[in-house]
Scaffold this motif. Sequence first.
Motif, PDB file in Angstrom:
ATOM      1  N   ALA A 117      28.113  -0.234 -16.522  1.00 56.33           N
ATOM      2  CA  ALA A 117      27.228  -1.062 -15.677  1.00 56.33           C
ATOM      3  C   ALA A 117      27.861  -1.119 -14.249  1.00 56.33           C
ATOM      4  O   ALA A 117      27.105  -1.319 -13.399  1.00 56.33           O
ATOM      5  N   GLU A 118      29.028  -0.666 -14.075  1.00 56.86           N
ATOM      6  CA  GLU A 118      29.607  -0.467 -12.790  1.00 56.86           C
ATOM      7  C   GLU A 118      28.863   0.443 -11.787  1.00 56.86           C
ATOM      8  O   GLU A 118      29.032   0.731 -10.786  1.00 56.86           O
ATOM      9  N   GLY A 119      28.550   1.609 -12.662  1.00 55.62           N
ATOM     10  CA  GLY A 119      27.588   2.513 -12.040  1.00 55.62           C
ATOM     11  C   GLY A 119      28.017   3.783 -11.595  1.00 55.62           C
ATOM     12  O   GLY A 119      27.309   4.971 -11.973  1.00 55.62           O
ATOM     13  N   LYS A 120      29.124   3.764 -10.699  1.00 53.19           N
ATOM     14  CA  LYS A 120      29.465   5.017 -10.173  1.00 53.19           C
ATOM     15  C   LYS A 120      30.958   5.382 -10.459  1.00 53.19           C
ATOM     16  O   LYS A 120      31.479   6.368  -9.567  1.00 53.19           O
ATOM     17  N   GLN A 121      31.375   5.015 -11.185  1.00 54.98           N
ATOM     18  CA  GLN A 121      32.867   5.536 -11.783  1.00 54.98           C
ATOM     19  C   GLN A 121      32.836   6.742 -12.762  1.00 54.98           C
ATOM     20  O   GLN A 121      34.090   6.867 -13.466  1.00 54.98           O
ATOM     21  N   TYR A 122      31.843   7.323 -12.890  1.00 57.32           N
ATOM     22  CA  TYR A 122      31.816   8.107 -13.969  1.00 57.32           C
ATOM     23  C   TYR A 122      31.032   9.621 -13.552  1.00 57.32           C
ATOM     24  O   TYR A 122      30.269   9.250 -12.434  1.00 57.32           O
ATOM     25  N   PHE A 123      31.220  10.676 -14.112  1.00 63.47           N
ATOM     26  CA  PHE A 123      30.516  11.965 -13.818  1.00 63.47           C
ATOM     27  C   PHE A 123      29.966  12.691 -14.967  1.00 63.47           C
ATOM     28  O   PHE A 123      30.511  12.731 -16.036  1.00 63.47           O
ATOM     29  N   GLY A 124      28.771  12.507 -15.373  1.00 63.39           N
ATOM     30  CA  GLY A 124      28.388  12.915 -16.505  1.00 63.39           C
ATOM     31  C   GLY A 124      28.169  11.752 -17.543  1.00 63.39           C
ATOM     32  O   GLY A 124      27.735  10.790 -17.240  1.00 63.39           O
ATOM     33  N   LYS A 125      28.706  11.927 -18.754  1.00 62.29           N
ATOM     34  CA  LYS A 125      28.349  10.828 -19.613  1.00 62.29           C
ATOM     35  C   LYS A 125      29.525  10.110 -20.251  1.00 62.29           C
ATOM     36  O   LYS A 125      30.836  10.715 -20.344  1.00 62.29           O
ATOM     37  N   ILE A 126      29.204   9.198 -20.856  1.00 63.58           N
ATOM     38  CA  ILE A 126      30.236   8.025 -21.356  1.00 63.58           C
ATOM     39  C   ILE A 126      29.993   8.275 -23.011  1.00 63.58           C
ATOM     40  O   ILE A 126      28.804   7.877 -23.295  1.00 63.58           O
TER      41      ILE A 126
END
Length: 338
Positions: free
Chosen positions: A325-334
């Motif tokens: 939901a935060e949107g921009k704290q990851y790169f690729g997949k969770i």
Amino acid sequence: MKAIQLTNGFGFEELSLQELEIPAPGPKEVLVRMRAASLNFRDLVILNGIMPVDIKFPFIPLSDGAGEIVAVGEGVTRFQAGQRVATNLQQRFYAGNPRAEVLKNSLGGPLNGVAAEYVVLHEDGIVSIPDHLTYEEASTLPIAALTAWSGLIEYGGMQAGDTVLLQGTGGVSIFALQFAQMTGARAIITSSSDAKLERAKALGAWQTINYTEVPDWDKAALELTGGGGVDYVLDVGGAGTMVKSIHSLRVGGTVSMVGFLAGLSIPEFDVTTILQKAATVRGSQVGNRDHFENMNRAIGIHRLKPVVDQIFSLDRIGEAFALLAEGKQYFGKIVIQI
Ligand SMILES: NC(=O)c1ccc[n+]([C@@H]2O[C@H](COP(=O)([O-])OP(=O)(O)OC[C@H]3O[C@@H](n4cnc5c(N)ncnc54)[C@H](OP(=O)(O)O)[C@@H]3O)[C@@H](O)[C@H]2O)c1
């Protein structure tokens, strides 16, 4: 078995870990011991009750999972116990173009999803996964990878020597970058983060643009291509990016319209933008099972490894959704390990 359910209604606070009976496969069905699931933006809008799908409570969320078949029902011919499989979001989308009835049979809304230790699925709604992938990696394929693959390769026809513009460093765009690399196409990728652009370079991006620092990234893309424009854009922004996506194209280029991360409607839109570029704008509904099997063959041959950013246990699904939901704290997949 353990399963995550929305028991009475929508929202984060309604997610709970439940103890349920292990289901039994009926005719033409298989029982899958789910090992991993991955999150998509779609799961978030379904969780929040924003997406207009007919959810019946209690409801098991998530569409994308991978696991091992542990039992088969009567008349199953495509699979046997012991095989490693992934789910197909649209359970009855086998080939060709999407049709209305296809879209009513999506896992994780309206159909129950895969956030459970055991799930019964029709044998036609699953595919085999490449041997070199872990279950966590394979769980990222059904939506993010297949959307990139179908939009660019199956429907788009991307070839070696083409140039593709990718937006942001989420699941779909990072798979698209990897498929461009695999195909011999060159990728320009945008991001709000220079650190993520460095990671994209390491994955083979030809050029990078920080879309926060360079809001006219369409002009930058034209300059990078000598004024000619790119062959394809995979548009994940929607209203906030579509006009610039079309501006970035070469004459005769294609926008695969995938997402709406930057808004839903464009108040004033000069339709001659499409005419001037002789552009094709094609809406995406992920991809069909034939595409999925073609993609998995290519992933196997090229030993492509999906980019998994973080893995959460099933009981920490709320934290995983918060990260999404935060949107921009990851790169690729969770990913959720089950
Ligand atoms: N129709 C379909 O078939 C289909 C299939 C899959 C996904 N989708 C949709 O496509 C979208 C992307 O999916 P996803 O799974 O890749 O999502 P995701 O993993 O959640 O992508 C998040 C990333 O998108 C980037 N982003 C956000 N706003 C942006 C903007 N205005 N311009 C450029 N990049 C932006 C950000 O990248 P940076 O942090 O690098 O800036 C962010 O990290 C979602 O709207 C999803 O619902 C549709």
